[in-house]
Design a protein around this motif. Structure first.
Motif, short mmCIF file in Angstrom:
data_model
loop_
_atom_site.label_atom_id
_atom_site.label_comp_id
_atom_site.label_asym_id
_atom_site.label_seq_id
_atom_site.Cartn_x
_atom_site.Cartn_y
_atom_site.Cartn_z
N ILE A 61 -7.01 25.71 -16.20
CA ILE A 61 -5.53 25.39 -16.13
C ILE A 61 -5.32 23.76 -15.80
CG2 ILE A 61 -5.51 26.26 -14.06
CD1 ILE A 61 -2.44 26.93 -14.54
N PHE A 62 -4.42 23.18 -16.31
CA PHE A 62 -3.96 21.84 -16.01
C PHE A 62 -2.87 21.83 -14.94
CE2 PHE A 62 -6.45 21.21 -19.92
CZ PHE A 62 -6.87 20.11 -19.75
N LEU A 63 -3.00 21.20 -13.94
CA LEU A 63 -2.13 21.05 -12.99
C LEU A 63 -1.80 19.68 -12.58
CD1 LEU A 63 -3.46 23.85 -10.48
CD2 LEU A 63 -1.61 24.00 -12.15
N ASN A 64 -0.39 19.24 -12.11
CA ASN A 64 -0.08 17.78 -11.80
C ASN A 64 0.44 17.94 -10.39
OD1 ASN A 64 1.00 15.32 -12.16
ND2 ASN A 64 2.60 15.94 -13.30
N ALA A 119 0.54 20.42 0.90
CA ALA A 119 0.63 18.82 0.58
C ALA A 119 1.18 18.59 -0.68
CB ALA A 119 -0.86 18.39 0.89
N TYR A 120 0.94 19.25 -1.71
CA TYR A 120 1.16 19.06 -2.94
C TYR A 120 1.53 20.26 -3.72
CZ TYR A 120 -1.17 14.77 -1.77
OH TYR A 120 -1.47 13.70 -1.13
N LEU A 121 2.45 20.18 -4.76
CA LEU A 121 2.84 21.29 -5.60
C LEU A 121 2.65 20.96 -6.94
CD1 LEU A 121 6.15 22.01 -3.61
CD2 LEU A 121 4.20 23.27 -3.46
N SER A 122 2.70 21.83 -7.82
CA SER A 122 2.33 21.59 -9.40
C SER A 122 3.35 22.83 -9.99
CB SER A 122 0.98 21.57 -9.92
OG SER A 122 1.23 21.39 -11.21
N TYR A 123 4.22 22.47 -10.81
CA TYR A 123 4.70 23.53 -11.83
C TYR A 123 3.44 23.62 -12.73
CZ TYR A 123 9.48 23.65 -10.18
OH TYR A 123 10.62 23.80 -9.11
N LEU A 124 3.60 24.60 -13.63
CA LEU A 124 2.74 25.08 -14.63
C LEU A 124 3.41 24.75 -15.89
CD1 LEU A 124 1.63 26.63 -12.04
CD2 LEU A 124 1.04 28.58 -13.59
N SER A 125 2.36 24.57 -16.95
CA SER A 125 3.05 24.60 -18.29
C SER A 125 3.64 25.85 -18.61
CB SER A 125 1.84 24.40 -19.23
OG SER A 125 0.89 25.26 -19.50
N TYR A 126 4.58 26.04 -19.78
CA TYR A 126 5.15 27.20 -19.92
C TYR A 126 4.17 28.39 -20.37
CZ TYR A 126 8.93 23.84 -20.24
OH TYR A 126 9.86 22.73 -20.01
N GLU A 127 3.17 28.07 -21.43
CA GLU A 127 2.31 29.07 -21.66
C GLU A 127 1.43 29.53 -20.28
OE1 GLU A 127 -1.59 29.35 -24.41
OE2 GLU A 127 -0.28 27.90 -24.94
#
Length: 182
Positions: free
Chosen positions: A7-10, A77-85
């Motif tokens: 998974i890619f996270l931002n 410390a940090y949060l990331s939404y996920l891609s829709y899929e």
């Protein structure tokens, strides 16, 4: 414990919607991230928290929405939404999990801007442009926005534009930005 793979996270101080991710963000690929099901993820997004987990990062899902969380010293410390899929797949996994009771302590409300990142950038650029421009450019911008060529002083025009950009941002300003900066 269930995991989600590849998974890619931002990660940022506040979650950024997937459609606003940009090349300049530090998007990272994770090969294996644990998934936990909770009743509701909204408090995890809304508040700064201390979470009693020894795993980081991890994904929380309430079966409808999901958020990835990165802890430092047990503090979010940090949060990331996920891609829709990815969010859809994580929510499907979570729907088959039992609800996990995660021990946490709420802190201050997290400041989350409600404007698009692109709008925030355009506002900053235009405000700086108005602040530092030569008189003829200020007059052009004022006329372009108001359609009026009245006899206001240069300072009045600047004050109007600064206030209007800040409080009444709309498509006129996006078009102005495109004409001035591209």
């Amino acid at each position: 414990m269930k995991y989600y793979y590849d998974i890619f996270l931002n990660f940022n101080e506040y979650p950024i919607n997937y459609y606003e991710w940009s090349k300049e963000d530090s998007i990272e690929r994770y090969l294996k991230v644990p998934v936990f099901r909770v009743d509701n993820i909204s408090d995890f997004i809304k508040y700064h928290m201390k979470i009693e987990l020894n795993i980081s990062p991890f994904i929380l899902s309430d079966g409808i929405n999901a958020i990835a969380i990165e802890l430092i010293d047990k503090k979010v410390a940090y949060l990331s939404y996920l891609s829709y899929e990815d969010e859809s797949c994580v929510n499907e996994i979570a729907s088959n999990l039992d609800i996990t009771s995660i021990q946490f302590k709420k802190g201050k409300v997290r400041k989350i801007p409600f404007e698009l990142r692109s709008e925030i950038l355009i506002k900053r650029v235009l405000l700086k442009q108005v602040e530092e421009s030569i008189p003829d450019l200020i007059k052009y911008i004022y006329y372009d926005i108001t359609g009026s060529d009245n006899d206001k002083t240069l300072e009045d025009m600047k004050e109007f534009l600064m206030n209007d950009i800040t409080n009444n941002f709309n498509d006129k300003y996006v078009n102005l930005y495109q004409n001035l900066c591209q």
